[in-house]
Motif scaffolding. Structure first.
Motif, PDB file in Angstrom:
ATOM      1  N   LYS A   1      40.215  60.989  85.134  1.00  0.00           N
ATOM      2  CA  LYS A   1      39.590  60.154  86.152  1.00  0.00           C
ATOM      3  C   LYS A   1      40.507  60.106  87.371  1.00  0.00           C
ATOM      4  N   PRO A   2      39.948  59.976  88.585  1.00  0.00           N
ATOM      5  CA  PRO A   2      40.789  59.882  89.785  1.00  0.00           C
ATOM      6  C   PRO A   2      41.765  58.718  89.679  1.00  0.00           C
TER       7      PRO A   2
ATOM      8  N   GLY B   1      42.501  48.276  79.361  1.00  0.00           N
ATOM      9  CA  GLY B   1      41.527  48.255  78.274  1.00  0.00           C
ATOM     10  C   GLY B   1      40.957  49.630  77.992  1.00  0.00           C
ATOM     11  N   LEU B   2      39.933  49.674  77.153  1.00  0.00           N
ATOM     12  CA  LEU B   2      39.415  50.931  76.622  1.00  0.00           C
ATOM     13  C   LEU B   2      38.943  51.901  77.703  1.00  0.00           C
ATOM     14  N   ILE B   3      38.353  51.409  78.782  1.00  0.00           N
ATOM     15  CA  ILE B   3      37.804  52.312  79.796  1.00  0.00           C
ATOM     16  C   ILE B   3      38.867  52.811  80.775  1.00  0.00           C
ATOM     17  N   ASN B   4      40.065  52.268  80.693  1.00  0.00           N
ATOM     18  CA  ASN B   4      41.115  52.662  81.638  1.00  0.00           C
ATOM     19  C   ASN B   4      42.246  53.439  81.003  1.00  0.00           C
ATOM     20  N   VAL B   5      42.107  53.820  79.734  1.00  0.00           N
ATOM     21  CA  VAL B   5      43.146  54.593  79.061  1.00  0.00           C
ATOM     22  C   VAL B   5      42.542  55.872  78.501  1.00  0.00           C
ATOM     23  N   VAL B   6      43.396  56.848  78.210  1.00  0.00           N
ATOM     24  CA  VAL B   6      42.917  58.140  77.723  1.00  0.00           C
ATOM     25  C   VAL B   6      43.779  58.590  76.538  1.00  0.00           C
ATOM     26  N   GLY B   7      43.368  59.707  75.937  1.00  0.00           N
ATOM     27  CA  GLY B   7      44.177  60.350  74.908  1.00  0.00           C
ATOM     28  C   GLY B   7      44.396  59.497  73.673  1.00  0.00           C
TER      29      GLY B   7
END
Length: 336
Positions: free
Chosen positions: A106-107, A121-127
């Motif tokens: 995400k940008p 939270g969940l929508i702002n982290v990856v991997g």
């Protein structure tokens, strides 16, 4: 060195870094798309002739027009000579979302802006962090929990119908205009607040509640109807590492950014209080059945290496509120 001077220095460095990335990246110039009128702004996001068309038109209007003109993969020009892809091809979308999601980041500025209001939270982290958070949260979203939530959603739907019925009965004329997005957003906010946290927001009754004020139209206020200055700022920050973008977003004087900062502060304070209450109820052997209580219980039973940190736990409340009520109210609005 004053804060203004420091911010100007950061902005200058960011602009130079953006130009460097522009001329060293892979080019998309051979992919069809609308021509750019401006290096600084880019035709697709901001230009003298179609800024209003793109930024202030109905959702998808410009997107569908370009799709009909150029196909399912369209190159659009963004500020500072940047290039973006507008993809609507089903196979390409399936690959990006289902098969290689971790390859498409995400940008940075968009994530930092979202994180400023919602936390990590969940929508702002990856991997692996995303996988760890999702595993802890799964117990709150099973079929049993969904069935248990149905009566609560029905109750708030009935309350909304009663509100509309009162409006119709009190109107002297034969017709009445109803702001569907406004009322559905309030109804879903109330429903999510009770289902997720056993918390009464009172949005349908217009009660003076910090969370209602903070989350009502939050996504629209942060990401839509952007001014020319907003468009340039967010695209400039997108060229920077996420940590630097996060720092600048926390410091820059901007009413849109301040809206996100204020919401993040208020919601985190309330979330901290609610989490403490859920932990106390769990220790007393009287846990509730709302999503946050289930999440607190699952996290308490998880190993420290696989559980949520205190900051992550608080962020899930913000994430559930936004992801739950905005998506539901918008979908229902389009359906109606």
């Amino acid at each position: 060195m004053s804060s203004t001077t420091l911010l100007l220095a950061f902005a200058s460095a960011a602009a130079l870094y953006a130009l460097y990335k522009r001329y060293t990246r892979f080019s998309l110039s051979k992919i069809p798309g609308p021509k750019s009128d401006s290096f600084l702004f880019g035709k697709s996001l901001l230009s003298s002739c179609n800024f209003k068309e793109y930024a202030r038109s109905e959702a998808g209007e410009a997107d569908f027009k370009w799709q009909s003109m150029y196909g399912d993969v369209v190159r659009i020009n963004s500020p500072f000579g940047g290039e973006r892809l507008l993809v609507s091809d089903p196979k390409a979308l399936h690959y990006a979302w289902q098969q290689a999601g971790s390859s498409f980041d995400k940008p940075p500025a968009r994530v930092a802006l979202s994180e400023m209001a919602l936390g990590p939270g969940l929508i702002n982290v990856v991997g692996n962090i995303h996988k760890r958070q999702r595993k802890v949260m799964m117990p709150g979203f099973g079929s049993t929990e969904a069935k248990a939530a149905f009566p609560i959603f029905s109750k708030h739907a009935a309350k909304l119908m009663a509100k509309w019925g009162d409006m119709f009965s009190n109107e002297a004329s034969e017709t009445i205009a109803v702001d569907i997005p406004y009322w559905l957003s309030r109804a879903t906010l109330d429903a999510i607040g009770e289902v997720a946290f056993d918390y009464q927001l009172g949005a349908l009754d217009h009660k003076d509640n910090e969370l209602t004020k903070g989350y009502f139209s939050l996504v629209f206020d942060l990401f839509n109807a952007q001014t020319p200055k907003d468009v340039l700022l967010i695209n400039l920050l997108d060229t920077l590492p996420r940590s630097i973008a996060r720092f600048l977003l926390a410091q820059l004087p901007n009413s849109r950014l301040q809206r996100g900062r204020d919401t993040g502060t208020a919601s985190t304070n309330i979330a901290r209080q609610l989490v403490a209450e859920k932990y106390a109820a769990l220790l007393d052997g009287k846990p509730s059945k709302d999503i946050m209580s289930i999440l607190v219980k699952a996290n308490a039973n998880a190993d420290k290496s696989t559980g949520l940190t205190d900051v992550e736990l608080l962020a899930q409340m913000n994430t559930i509120l936004v992801a739950g009520h905005e998506t539901t109210s918008n979908t229902l609005t389009f359906t109606l």
